[in-house]
Design a protein around this motif. Structure first.
Motif, mmCIF file in Angstrom:
data_model
loop_
_atom_site.group_PDB
_atom_site.id
_atom_site.type_symbol
_atom_site.label_atom_id
_atom_site.label_comp_id
_atom_site.label_asym_id
_atom_site.label_seq_id
_atom_site.Cartn_x
_atom_site.Cartn_y
_atom_site.Cartn_z
ATOM 1 N N ASP A 232 0.824 -1.207 0.000
ATOM 2 C CA ASP A 232 0.000 0.000 0.000
ATOM 3 C C ASP A 232 0.859 1.259 0.000
ATOM 4 O O ASP A 232 0.488 2.276 -0.592
ATOM 5 C CB ASP A 232 -0.920 0.001 1.223
ATOM 6 C CG ASP A 232 -2.025 -1.044 1.115
ATOM 7 O OD1 ASP A 232 -2.320 -1.462 -0.019
ATOM 8 O OD2 ASP A 232 -2.568 -1.463 2.155
ATOM 9 N N ARG B 204 1.774 1.937 -3.504
ATOM 10 C CA ARG B 204 0.660 2.519 -4.257
ATOM 11 C C ARG B 204 0.491 4.002 -3.911
ATOM 12 O O ARG B 204 0.204 4.832 -4.783
ATOM 13 C CB ARG B 204 -0.618 1.746 -3.967
ATOM 14 C CG ARG B 204 -0.573 0.275 -4.399
ATOM 15 C CD ARG B 204 -1.892 -0.427 -4.150
ATOM 16 N NE ARG B 204 -1.820 -1.843 -4.479
ATOM 17 C CZ ARG B 204 -1.711 -2.822 -3.583
ATOM 18 N NH1 ARG B 204 -1.692 -2.530 -2.281
ATOM 19 N NH2 ARG B 204 -1.637 -4.089 -3.953
ATOM 20 N N MET C 123 2.539 6.705 -5.739
ATOM 21 C CA MET C 123 2.211 7.059 -7.122
ATOM 22 C C MET C 123 1.188 8.186 -7.224
ATOM 23 O O MET C 123 0.819 8.576 -8.327
ATOM 24 C CB MET C 123 1.706 5.823 -7.863
ATOM 25 C CG MET C 123 2.748 4.721 -8.009
ATOM 26 S SD MET C 123 2.198 3.337 -9.027
ATOM 27 C CE MET C 123 0.977 2.574 -7.935
ATOM 28 N N GLU D 29 1.935 -9.907 0.850
ATOM 29 C CA GLU D 29 1.310 -8.601 0.672
ATOM 30 C C GLU D 29 1.128 -7.861 1.988
ATOM 31 O O GLU D 29 0.984 -6.643 2.008
ATOM 32 C CB GLU D 29 -0.039 -8.756 -0.032
ATOM 33 C CG GLU D 29 0.080 -9.120 -1.506
ATOM 34 C CD GLU D 29 -1.237 -9.006 -2.227
ATOM 35 O OE1 GLU D 29 -2.266 -8.855 -1.544
ATOM 36 O OE2 GLU D 29 -1.242 -9.069 -3.461
ATOM 37 N N LYS E 143 8.008 -3.193 0.498
ATOM 38 C CA LYS E 143 7.814 -3.626 -0.879
ATOM 39 C C LYS E 143 9.140 -4.217 -1.342
ATOM 40 O O LYS E 143 10.108 -3.493 -1.549
ATOM 41 C CB LYS E 143 7.417 -2.452 -1.766
ATOM 42 C CG LYS E 143 7.137 -2.845 -3.205
ATOM 43 C CD LYS E 143 6.758 -1.630 -4.039
ATOM 44 C CE LYS E 143 6.504 -2.022 -5.502
ATOM 45 N NZ LYS E 143 6.151 -0.842 -6.330
ATOM 46 N N PRO F 280 5.615 -8.061 -6.047
ATOM 47 C CA PRO F 280 5.527 -6.950 -7.006
ATOM 48 C C PRO F 280 6.088 -7.355 -8.358
ATOM 49 O O PRO F 280 6.895 -8.285 -8.467
ATOM 50 C CB PRO F 280 6.385 -5.859 -6.343
ATOM 51 C CG PRO F 280 6.425 -6.213 -4.896
ATOM 52 C CD PRO F 280 6.355 -7.705 -4.824
#
Length: 382
Positions: A52, A55, A58, A94, A99, A124
């Motif tokens: 998360d 994400r 971005m 996850e 990451k 990923p």
């Protein structure tokens, strides 16, 4: 005189449709996002898992900067988990707080072969996955030499500033079949050049940088190629170009294709790394303690660290008549460093520490390929 700006008025009924009662409320015309400052973002991002957080990075430049600062506060994630928790139903990867840029998975016997698909599906897109099938797995002070099913040991390494991870496939199923029947000099030279080119892309490490080589191969089919390549690279690069070396021969290995028998991973940049060979002469607890204390005196830990252990199957309980000897000694000396690894049938490693009295008894240089040994390596950065 300038008149004050009027506030927006919104009438909202609080009673029934018939009583006609209402009240006035004021709505701030300013966008609420203006209050989501950098400091608040940093606090919010501490609660996000690694996926998360990626994400969120971005969304915009401000979020990217805040996410990167949070990402670099998190170190490697090492854990042991039931293999079913790698499936699409649970996806334990996850839930990791990082990451990952690369993941090492130490997989014992009897784990279903479709685990490789489950693992890849949860990683990923650009994350490298190295799956090592072995009879025994290691996590911190626990050396599970036998009956490790149904657990998998996992080490996820995150992206780190100014750290680069390269990899090369050095032996495939076709190459292994060729070596079994006839030695092919041209094939050997092809793989040697591939590995040398990967090493030559890196600079000679200075006091702030390190070059770590991880060398892994499949039992029987890839071991011959791997030992020849290790000797060639040792001669080519010398003792100083490769700062630390870790790896060995496992039952099976999967990287990007199902039939790979020898791979190399090169980690370079703003990291520090050390490795040590606990060889066959270290056959008592006292000798291992002495050896690892010399190692500890050399290692200078930074903010984030991870330890790797590759042990010969002939060590462990068979050598000491006691469980968890070497891993416990390591964790006693490095209590804050997570330790992962496995057992195998041959080990790749080198000593980054100064020569001690025990080493002086051996004439000439020591080969990078070892037997009846345990290899420890530490990576640290931040």
């Amino acid at each position: 005189m300038e008149e004050p700006t009027e506030k927006r008025i919104r009438k909202t009924s609080t009673g029934s449709e018939n009583d006609g009662t209402s009240y006035e409320s004021y709505e701030n015309p300013m966008d609420s996002n203006i209050y989501l400052t950098y400091d608040i973002l940093r606090i919010v991002f501490t609660y996000l898992n690694g996926m998360d957080l990626g994400r969120a990075a971005m969304v915009c430049r401000l979020w990217l900067e805040a996410a990167n600062h949070e990402k670099y506060t998190r170190g490697p994630d090492c854990f042991i988990e039931h293999y079913l928790h790698f499936t699409g139903k649970t996806r334990c990867i996850e839930k990791s707080n990082i990451k990952p840029a690369i993941g090492f998975f130490f997989i014992p016997e009897k784990i279903p072969t479709n685990i490789k698909g489950w693992i890849r599906d949860t990683l990923p897109q650009n994350c490298k996955a190295i799956m090592l099938y072995t009879s025994g797995i290691i996590i911190n002070k626990e050396e599970i030499e036998y009956k490790a099913f149904p657990n998998i040991v996992c080490a996820l390494l995150p992206e780190a500033p100014n750290v680069k991870i390269n990899s090369a496939i050095l032996c495939t199923e076709y190459a292994a079949r060729t070596y079994q029947h006839e030695f092919s000099l041209s094939l050997f030279e092809e793989h040697k050049k591939k590995l040398i080119d990967m090493i030559d892309e890196t600079l000679i490490p200075n006091h702030d940088e390190s070059t770590c080589l991880i060398f892994l191969c499949n039992d029987l089919k890839g071991a011959k190629m791997a030992t020849l390549l290790a000797s060639a690279i040792q001669e080519y690069s010398g003792e100083d170009r490769i700062t630390s070396l870790w790896g060995g021969v496992v039952d099976n290995i999967i990287f990007s294709r199902p039939y790979e028998y020898c791979i190399a991973v090169l980690i370079t940049g703003s990291i520090q790394s050390w490795s040590i060979v606990v060889d066959r002469r270290c056959s008592t607890k006292e000798q291992v303690i002495k050896r690892l204390r010399l190692f500890k005196n050399q290692v200078k830990l930074k903010k984030h660290s991870v330890g790797f252990m590759f042990a010969c199957k002939a060590r462990g309980c068979g050598m000491y008549d006691e469980k968890n000897v070497e891993s416990t000694i390591f964790k006693t000396l490095f209590p804050e460093v997570p330790l992962v690894g496995c057992f195998g049938n041959g080990e790749f490693g080198k000593n980054t520490m100064p020569i001690d009295e025990m080493d002086k008894k051996i004439e000439g240089k020591k080969d990078w390929y070892n037997q009846y040994s345990t290899i420890f390596m530490i990576l640290t950065y931040g």
